[in-house]
Write a protein that holds these residues in place. Structure first.
Motif, PDB file in Angstrom:
ATOM      1  N   LEU A 107      -3.632  -1.513  12.700  1.00 53.16           N
ATOM      2  CA  LEU A 107      -2.944  -2.144  11.565  1.00 53.16           C
ATOM      3  C   LEU A 107      -2.920  -3.669  11.736  1.00 53.16           C
ATOM      4  CD1 LEU A 107      -1.134  -1.316   9.004  1.00 53.16           C
ATOM      5  CD2 LEU A 107       0.790  -1.847  10.491  1.00 53.16           C
ATOM      6  N   GLY A 108      -2.431  -4.120  12.882  1.00 50.05           N
ATOM      7  CA  GLY A 108      -2.215  -5.557  13.090  1.00 50.05           C
ATOM      8  C   GLY A 108      -3.489  -6.391  13.014  1.00 50.05           C
ATOM      9  N   SER A 109      -4.623  -5.825  13.467  1.00 54.39           N
ATOM     10  CA  SER A 109      -5.864  -6.611  13.439  1.00 54.39           C
ATOM     11  C   SER A 109      -6.323  -6.886  12.005  1.00 54.39           C
ATOM     12  CB  SER A 109      -6.968  -5.893  14.219  1.00 54.39           C
ATOM     13  OG  SER A 109      -7.353  -4.712  13.552  1.00 54.39           O
ATOM     14  N   LEU A 110      -5.769  -6.139  11.042  1.00 55.69           N
ATOM     15  CA  LEU A 110      -6.136  -6.388   9.641  1.00 55.69           C
ATOM     16  C   LEU A 110      -5.505  -7.680   9.117  1.00 55.69           C
ATOM     17  CD1 LEU A 110      -5.836  -2.772   8.140  1.00 55.69           C
ATOM     18  CD2 LEU A 110      -7.868  -3.912   9.065  1.00 55.69           C
ATOM     19  N   VAL A 111      -4.408  -8.122   9.735  1.00 53.29           N
ATOM     20  CA  VAL A 111      -3.709  -9.317   9.222  1.00 53.29           C
ATOM     21  C   VAL A 111      -4.623 -10.552   9.262  1.00 53.29           C
ATOM     22  CG1 VAL A 111      -1.720 -10.849   9.467  1.00 53.29           C
ATOM     23  CG2 VAL A 111      -1.421  -8.380   9.774  1.00 53.29           C
ATOM     24  N   PRO A 112      -5.144 -10.946  10.454  1.00 51.14           N
ATOM     25  CA  PRO A 112      -6.009 -12.130  10.445  1.00 51.14           C
ATOM     26  C   PRO A 112      -7.316 -11.916   9.680  1.00 51.14           C
ATOM     27  CG  PRO A 112      -5.215 -11.664  12.656  1.00 51.14           C
ATOM     28  CD  PRO A 112      -4.880 -10.476  11.826  1.00 51.14           C
ATOM     29  N   GLN A 113      -7.729 -10.670   9.540  1.00 50.89           N
ATOM     30  CA  GLN A 113      -9.005 -10.415   8.876  1.00 50.89           C
ATOM     31  C   GLN A 113      -8.896 -10.377   7.356  1.00 50.89           C
ATOM     32  OE1 GLN A 113     -11.914  -7.710  11.120  1.00 50.89           O
ATOM     33  NE2 GLN A 113      -9.962  -6.817  11.675  1.00 50.89           N
ATOM     34  N   LEU A 114      -7.757  -9.902   6.838  1.00 51.07           N
ATOM     35  CA  LEU A 114      -7.694  -9.646   5.399  1.00 51.07           C
ATOM     36  C   LEU A 114      -6.543 -10.329   4.665  1.00 51.07           C
ATOM     37  CD1 LEU A 114      -8.445  -5.781   5.467  1.00 51.07           C
ATOM     38  CD2 LEU A 114     -10.083  -7.645   5.136  1.00 51.07           C
ATOM     39  N   ALA A 115      -5.492 -10.761   5.395  1.00 50.72           N
ATOM     40  CA  ALA A 115      -4.287 -11.257   4.699  1.00 50.72           C
ATOM     41  C   ALA A 115      -4.561 -12.509   3.871  1.00 50.72           C
ATOM     42  CB  ALA A 115      -3.172 -11.528   5.716  1.00 50.72           C
ATOM     43  N   GLU A 116      -5.452 -13.379   4.357  1.00 48.35           N
ATOM     44  CA  GLU A 116      -5.657 -14.644   3.634  1.00 48.35           C
ATOM     45  C   GLU A 116      -6.521 -14.482   2.389  1.00 48.35           C
ATOM     46  OE1 GLU A 116      -3.776 -17.025   4.448  1.00 48.35           O
ATOM     47  OE2 GLU A 116      -3.154 -15.951   6.243  1.00 48.35           O
ATOM     48  N   THR A 117      -7.325 -13.428   2.366  1.00 49.17           N
ATOM     49  CA  THR A 117      -8.261 -13.299   1.248  1.00 49.17           C
ATOM     50  C   THR A 117      -7.786 -12.317   0.181  1.00 49.17           C
ATOM     51  OG1 THR A 117      -9.454 -11.798   2.711  1.00 49.17           O
ATOM     52  CG2 THR A 117     -10.391 -13.977   2.417  1.00 49.17           C
ATOM     53  N   ASP A 118      -6.809 -11.474   0.505  1.00 45.64           N
ATOM     54  CA  ASP A 118      -6.369 -10.484  -0.477  1.00 45.64           C
ATOM     55  C   ASP A 118      -4.842 -10.340  -0.466  1.00 45.64           C
ATOM     56  OD1 ASP A 118      -7.741  -8.111  -2.220  1.00 45.64           O
ATOM     57  OD2 ASP A 118      -5.807  -7.503  -1.405  1.00 45.64           O
ATOM     58  N   PRO A 119      -4.165 -10.916  -1.457  1.00 44.73           N
ATOM     59  CA  PRO A 119      -2.698 -10.885  -1.489  1.00 44.73           C
ATOM     60  C   PRO A 119      -2.133  -9.463  -1.518  1.00 44.73           C
ATOM     61  CG  PRO A 119      -3.556 -12.422  -3.136  1.00 44.73           C
ATOM     62  CD  PRO A 119      -4.726 -11.664  -2.595  1.00 44.73           C
ATOM     63  N   GLN A 120      -2.861  -8.541  -2.153  1.00 45.93           N
ATOM     64  CA  GLN A 120      -2.361  -7.161  -2.243  1.00 45.93           C
ATOM     65  C   GLN A 120      -2.380  -6.501  -0.855  1.00 45.93           C
ATOM     66  OE1 GLN A 120      -4.064  -5.036  -5.601  1.00 45.93           O
ATOM     67  NE2 GLN A 120      -3.511  -3.067  -4.694  1.00 45.93           N
ATOM     68  N   THR A 121      -3.449  -6.735  -0.106  1.00 50.88           N
ATOM     69  CA  THR A 121      -3.512  -6.212   1.260  1.00 50.88           C
ATOM     70  C   THR A 121      -2.438  -6.852   2.134  1.00 50.88           C
ATOM     71  OG1 THR A 121      -5.843  -5.657   1.132  1.00 50.88           O
ATOM     72  CG2 THR A 121      -4.976  -6.062   3.332  1.00 50.88           C
ATOM     73  N   ARG A 122      -2.248  -8.153   1.963  1.00 52.19           N
ATOM     74  CA  ARG A 122      -1.197  -8.825   2.730  1.00 52.19           C
ATOM     75  C   ARG A 122       0.158  -8.155   2.450  1.00 52.19           C
ATOM     76  NH1 ARG A 122       2.639 -11.942   2.348  1.00 52.19           N
ATOM     77  NH2 ARG A 122       2.375 -12.594   0.204  1.00 52.19           N
ATOM     78  N   ALA A 123       0.433  -7.847   1.181  1.00 49.56           N
ATOM     79  CA  ALA A 123       1.703  -7.206   0.816  1.00 49.56           C
ATOM     80  C   ALA A 123       1.815  -5.817   1.448  1.00 49.56           C
ATOM     81  CB  ALA A 123       1.835  -7.131  -0.700  1.00 49.56           C
ATOM     82  N   THR A 124       0.712  -5.072   1.461  1.00 51.02           N
ATOM     83  CA  THR A 124       0.695  -3.744   2.090  1.00 51.02           C
ATOM     84  C   THR A 124       1.044  -3.862   3.572  1.00 51.02           C
ATOM     85  OG1 THR A 124      -0.999  -2.939   0.568  1.00 51.02           O
ATOM     86  CG2 THR A 124      -0.755  -1.742   2.641  1.00 51.02           C
ATOM     87  N   LEU A 125       0.410  -4.821   4.262  1.00 50.91           N
ATOM     88  CA  LEU A 125       0.647  -5.007   5.694  1.00 50.91           C
ATOM     89  C   LEU A 125       2.076  -5.479   5.942  1.00 50.91           C
ATOM     90  CD1 LEU A 125      -2.760  -6.755   6.510  1.00 50.91           C
ATOM     91  CD2 LEU A 125      -2.116  -4.394   7.070  1.00 50.91           C
ATOM     92  N   SER A 126       2.553  -6.373   5.086  1.00 49.75           N
ATOM     93  CA  SER A 126       3.921  -6.885   5.215  1.00 49.75           C
ATOM     94  C   SER A 126       4.942  -5.753   5.111  1.00 49.75           C
ATOM     95  CB  SER A 126       4.160  -7.936   4.129  1.00 49.75           C
ATOM     96  OG  SER A 126       5.497  -8.356   4.149  1.00 49.75           O
ATOM     97  N   THR A 127       4.764  -4.897   4.119  1.00 51.67           N
ATOM     98  CA  THR A 127       5.679  -3.762   3.931  1.00 51.67           C
ATOM     99  C   THR A 127       5.625  -2.808   5.120  1.00 51.67           C
ATOM    100  OG1 THR A 127       5.409  -3.921   1.542  1.00 51.67           O
ATOM    101  CG2 THR A 127       6.274  -1.844   2.385  1.00 51.67           C
ATOM    102  N   ALA A 128       4.413  -2.559   5.615  1.00 54.03           N
ATOM    103  CA  ALA A 128       4.259  -1.647   6.761  1.00 54.03           C
ATOM    104  C   ALA A 128       5.013  -2.175   7.975  1.00 54.03           C
ATOM    105  CB  ALA A 128       2.777  -1.459   7.085  1.00 54.03           C
ATOM    106  N   PHE A 129       4.864  -3.473   8.259  1.00 53.36           N
ATOM    107  CA  PHE A 129       5.561  -4.050   9.411  1.00 53.36           C
ATOM    108  C   PHE A 129       7.070  -4.065   9.174  1.00 53.36           C
ATOM    109  CE2 PHE A 129       1.383  -5.948  10.632  1.00 53.36           C
ATOM    110  CZ  PHE A 129       1.329  -5.371  11.887  1.00 53.36           C
ATOM    111  N   HIS A 130       7.472  -4.368   7.957  1.00 51.77           N
ATOM    112  CA  HIS A 130       8.890  -4.361   7.616  1.00 51.77           C
ATOM    113  C   HIS A 130       9.500  -2.981   7.881  1.00 51.77           C
ATOM    114  CE1 HIS A 130      12.318  -3.812   4.881  1.00 51.77           C
ATOM    115  NE2 HIS A 130      12.577  -5.076   5.130  1.00 51.77           N
ATOM    116  N   ASP A 131       8.800  -1.943   7.425  1.00 48.02           N
ATOM    117  CA  ASP A 131       9.303  -0.572   7.587  1.00 48.02           C
ATOM    118  C   ASP A 131       9.304  -0.149   9.066  1.00 48.02           C
ATOM    119  OD1 ASP A 131       9.467  -0.617   4.880  1.00 48.02           O
ATOM    120  OD2 ASP A 131       7.865   0.834   4.505  1.00 48.02           O
ATOM    121  N   TRP A 132       8.293  -0.600   9.791  1.00 49.50           N
ATOM    122  CA  TRP A 132       8.186  -0.262  11.213  1.00 49.50           C
ATOM    123  C   TRP A 132       9.377  -0.856  11.975  1.00 49.50           C
ATOM    124  CZ3 TRP A 132       3.416  -1.796  14.705  1.00 49.50           C
ATOM    125  CH2 TRP A 132       3.308  -0.888  15.768  1.00 49.50           C
ATOM    126  N   ILE A 133       9.656  -2.128  11.711  1.00 49.82           N
ATOM    127  CA  ILE A 133      10.792  -2.793  12.357  1.00 49.82           C
ATOM    128  C   ILE A 133      12.097  -2.104  11.943  1.00 49.82           C
ATOM    129  CG2 ILE A 133      12.116  -4.962  12.403  1.00 49.82           C
ATOM    130  CD1 ILE A 133       9.361  -6.436  12.267  1.00 49.82           C
TER     131      ILE A 133
END
Lengths: 200, 200
Positions: A107-133
């Motif tokens: 999951l985490g390796s997707l952040v530097p690879q995809l977060a800057e180019t796709d806001p929707q993916t960034r939001a997906t990753l953000s929610t996943a980390f939020h829920d995990w914490i």
């Protein structure tokens, strides 16, 4: 999805097979090295099948992030005692050690690879980390309720430290091709939580 | 380098300008979105100039990793007292907050993007993190010598926790476009170190 019609059971299975193949390729090669033709070959589908389910490559990568987030939720076990938290740490270390940290965090390796180019993916990753914490914080909150941790312990702060130590530890392990820094960081975070514990 | 002849001062300056332009583009867009033509335009050099200094795109990305590693070494201040360690945390938070965590860590974000595809870059990143942890561990070792920390404190373990909390915290902040998780993770790591301190 490239179609508005509801998918059949067979359609859902084909779509899931494509996403799993793409997720596996992204993990092993990095997103930049994965072309749609590679995914087609790995999932054994035609180009028109692929475009039936996904509008384009970005759409497929979005589905990969959703898949990794769902996987994380599905694998969340209990973390509401110190032994359960230690087991959580060991399970995560075993997962990363299986590839000697190659590919890093699914999951985490997707952040530097995809977060800057796709806001929707960034939001997906953000929610996943939020829920995990939040899941870890809920376990730590139970530990304050059961007297394992004192009322002054801050569950959200400790849960954030755990996930950061895990993700940062995996990053160091991926760079060094050695699981040791991941283990060291997580054990140090556990040291901290154990040092707060009110009873042995 | 594409040439074996030693570079003149002007040549070194041109090469450095190309690497700085490439590093900036990689930081803002992600490595996958950076073509050699973009770097040419940003550094205001011709294609033949670029190939005079770098054999290909991978060679340039290798130089970007070396550049980021050198930057890290150049910015390492004292970390041998608790106030100095807090200042180190605040300086790192300020650096990442300036872009609201967009782009993530200039060094760490290269791991998921480049480590799997280029062993030489992975080795550069591995050495940089190794040296960074060693620098922090040396500061923490001084703290045990001066009695700030007890002899039982493990400088390498605490230094690994600090760098992991920083890198993991930045990853969370990048996903959430919010500096808070980075601050929370680092403050929790500092809590742990401060809790070990033998005197106020």
């Amino acid at each position: 999805m490239a179609t508005d019609r509801p998918l059949t059971a067979k359609g859902l299975a084909t779509r899931a097979r494509i996403v799993a193949a793409a997720a596996d390729l992204v993990f092993h090669r990095g997103a930049a090295q994965v072309a749609l033709a590679d995914v087609q070959a790995a999932a054994d589908v035609s180009g028109s099948q692929l475009y039936h389910y996904f509008t384009d490559r970005d759409d497929l990568l979005r589905a990969v992030a959703v898949h990794r987030a769902a996987e994380l939720v599905a694998n969340q076990g209990p973390v509401d005692t110190l032994p359960a938290l230690r087991a959580w740490v060991e399970a995560n270390i075993a997962l990363i050690a299986a590839d000697n940290a190659a590919g890093g965090c699914r999951l985490g390796s997707l952040v530097p690879q995809l977060a800057e180019t796709d806001p929707q993916t960034r939001a997906t990753l953000s929610t996943a980390f939020h829920d995990w914490i939040a899941h870890l914080a809920a376990g730590l909150t139970t530990m304050t309720a059961t007297g394992v941790l004192p009322p002054t312990a801050d569950p959200h702060r400790l849960a954030t430290l755990l996930v950061a130590a895990l993700e940062g530890g995996i990053l160091l392990a991926q760079a060094q091709r050695d699981i040791t820094p991941m283990r060291t960081a997580l054990e140090a975070a556990l040291d901290h939580i154990a040092s707060l514990a009110t009873s042995p």
